[in-house]
Design a protein around this motif. Structure first.
Motif, short mmCIF file in Angstrom:
data_model
loop_
_atom_site.label_atom_id
_atom_site.label_comp_id
_atom_site.label_asym_id
_atom_site.label_seq_id
_atom_site.Cartn_x
_atom_site.Cartn_y
_atom_site.Cartn_z
N GLY A 258 0.25 -6.81 -8.93
CA GLY A 258 0.29 -6.81 -7.48
C GLY A 258 -1.08 -7.01 -6.89
N TYR A 261 -1.14 -8.20 -0.94
CA TYR A 261 0.03 -8.60 -0.17
C TYR A 261 1.13 -9.28 -0.99
N ILE A 263 3.25 -9.96 -5.03
CA ILE A 263 3.58 -9.47 -6.37
C ILE A 263 3.87 -10.68 -7.25
N TYR A 280 10.98 -8.68 2.94
CA TYR A 280 10.98 -7.26 3.28
C TYR A 280 11.76 -7.05 4.58
N GLN A 286 3.96 -9.42 6.56
CA GLN A 286 3.89 -9.09 5.14
C GLN A 286 3.18 -7.76 4.95
N HIS A 288 1.03 -4.59 3.38
CA HIS A 288 -0.12 -4.34 2.52
C HIS A 288 0.33 -3.38 1.43
N ILE A 289 0.36 -3.84 0.17
CA ILE A 289 0.94 -3.08 -0.93
C ILE A 289 -0.08 -2.10 -1.50
N SER A 291 1.29 0.62 -3.79
CA SER A 291 1.83 1.16 -5.05
C SER A 291 3.13 0.46 -5.41
N ILE A 292 3.37 0.33 -6.72
CA ILE A 292 4.61 -0.22 -7.25
C ILE A 292 5.05 0.67 -8.41
N ILE A 302 8.34 -0.03 -3.80
CA ILE A 302 7.07 -0.60 -3.34
C ILE A 302 6.57 0.23 -2.17
N THR A 304 3.67 0.92 0.74
CA THR A 304 2.78 0.07 1.54
C THR A 304 1.89 0.90 2.45
#
Length: 447
Positions: A258, A261, A263, A280, A286, A288-289, A291-292, A302, A304
């Motif tokens: 990741g 933004y 994956i 999403y 879009q 802002h990531i 953690s996954i 996911i 954000t």
């Protein structure tokens, strides 16, 4: 009865005899300020801290500034309710929670307060990465030891330890801006890879996979892997044209990488990363990531920044539907920033957020919310500072240390609250003035 000289006495009123007594420390400077019972535990507030005793006045616990979150040792007043003991001190109001969250910080266990990473080595020892060095937790002493000690702190490329990953008898350490180093757990010696520019890497994640590869994600030079002592850059070879890789996760559908933004998923047979063009729900831009994570049912969660939590279900994955559904609780409880996601053995997701710890059911329903009043180190947490250890305990770090807890013993009380009658009316005519409604124990009604 508590005295000004630190003694507590239990007196049988029937015969006016002292049946038990204790002395809080052997010092006349200790003064008893407040006594309260909660269940069968006596809490003793003094000008030298808070003490815990049983009904026979056997002391069993001590709370002070130097071993707990108490803001001042001088206790002014105490109040007990169903959930907390409220502690009034010369340094403000504190709450003593009975949820089994255990906080470790500089005050009580000698670890730097700004926590960034966790890892258990092959021997089960816990290593903690902080903004000021690397620490090893001594379970017997309940203390952290800094590695290396302050006399030789220059041995680390950078004091900001962003990620740690164990690999057999080695511990790989990634720095904010110092590349990586490998600690030999037997000799406790550090070595660095023989790559010319690795000291400039801003490392975000290190992952070791079963095929012998060691993956290193960076924020400025993309993704690398090491195999048989040789490094490969996916950025320079044009395989993954993304400089800022922040997360790595092995899943049932393949290795996920990741960025801030996007994956990407790795196809090992073609040695290629493909872009997962997830849609999403319920957002305009879009996300802002941060953690996954993958649950045991194969669903991918996911987290954000500012836009909440999303779930890519196993059902949608099997149908090749690239849709991540937003998890919505209610306006007052749904967190907006998800720093870390860890799953317990029941498939529940525990998330560190900007407003405490949230527990989600496997389907995304909010089950519980915990804040600093429940005993957390604080309400805000750090990106990447979450971990599940070999016993199933969960760890989350922030800027005031970290919490550790067993998710199996934390949850709702299960005891239904008692009902208190406030009034009785028949056909809008009140009968409450004939008796005290609060004393009503039973009421029989016809159909």
């Amino acid at each position: 009865i508590g005295t000004e000289h630190g003694s507590v006495f239990a007196i049988n009123l029937a015969n006016q005899l002292v049946v038990a007594s204790t002395k809080i420390q052997n010092s006349s400077s200790v003064s008893i300020k407040k006594l309260i019972f909660r269940d069968d535990i006596l809490w003793i507030g003094t000008n030298r801290g808070l003490f815990q005793a049983n009904a026979d006045l056997g002391l069993s616990g001590t709370y002070r500034q130097d071993n707990s979150g108490l803001t001042n040792d001088h206790i002014v007043t105490l109040l007990a309710d169903l959930n907390f003991i409220w502690v009034g001190t010369y340094g403000g109001l504190n709450t003593l929670s009975f949820q089994p969250f255990y906080t470790l910080n500089e005050q009580n266990s000698r670890v730097f307060n700004d926590i960034l990473a966790f890892e258990q080595d092959i021997d089960g020892q816990l290593w903690v990465g902080t903004f000021n060095g690397l620490y090893l937790f001594d379970e017997n002493l309940n203390l952290h030891r800094r590695y290396p000690d302050k006399k030789d702190s220059s041995a680390l490329n950078d004091q900001r330890v962003m990620t740690i990953s164990a690999n057999n008898r080695q511990l790989w350490i990634g720095y904010r801006k110092g590349g990586i180093q490998v600690l030999d757990l037997d000799s406790l010696k550090l070595t660095s890879p023989k790559i010319s520019d690795h000291n400039q890497w801003e490392v975000t994640k290190i992952l070791h996979t079963g095929d012998g590869r060691s993956w290193v994600a960076t924020f400025n030079h993309g993704l690398y892997f090491f195999l048989n002592g040789k490094a490969k850059s996916f950025l320079s070879e044009g395989i993954l044209l993304e400089k800022r890789i922040t997360t790595l996760l092995p899943t049932q559908i393949g290795l996920l990488a990741g960025s801030e933004y996007e994956i990407f998923i790795y196809d090992e047979s073609r040695d290629k990363f493909s872009h997962l063009k997830l849609e999403y729900s319920d957002i305009m831009r879009q996300p802002h990531i941060f953690s996954i994570a993958e649950n045991r049912d194969g669903s991918i969660w996911i987290g954000t920044k500012d836009q909440g939590l999303f779930l890519w279900s196993k059902e949608d994955q099997d149908k090749s539907t690239l849709r991540a559904m937003k998890i919505v609780g209610n306006v007052t409880t749904t967190p907006s920033t998800i720093y870390g996601i860890q799953f317990d053995d029941m498939g529940n997701a525990w998330c560190s957020t900007e407003s405490g710890i949230y527990k989600f059911g496997p389907n995304g329903s909010i089950l519980e919310h915990y804040s600093d009043s429940n005993g957390l180190q604080g309400n805000d947490f750090n990106f990447g500072a979450s971990y599940k250890d070999s016993t199933g305990s969960l760890l989350f770090g922030g800027s005031n240390g970290y919490i550790r807890f067993d998710p199996k013993i934390i949850g709702s009380n299960g005891e239904p609250p008692s009902i208190l009658m406030l009034g009785v009316a028949v056909s809008e005519n009140s009968f409450s003035h004939f008796f005290e409604a609060a004393r009503l124990k039973k009421l029989e009604l016809t159909y």
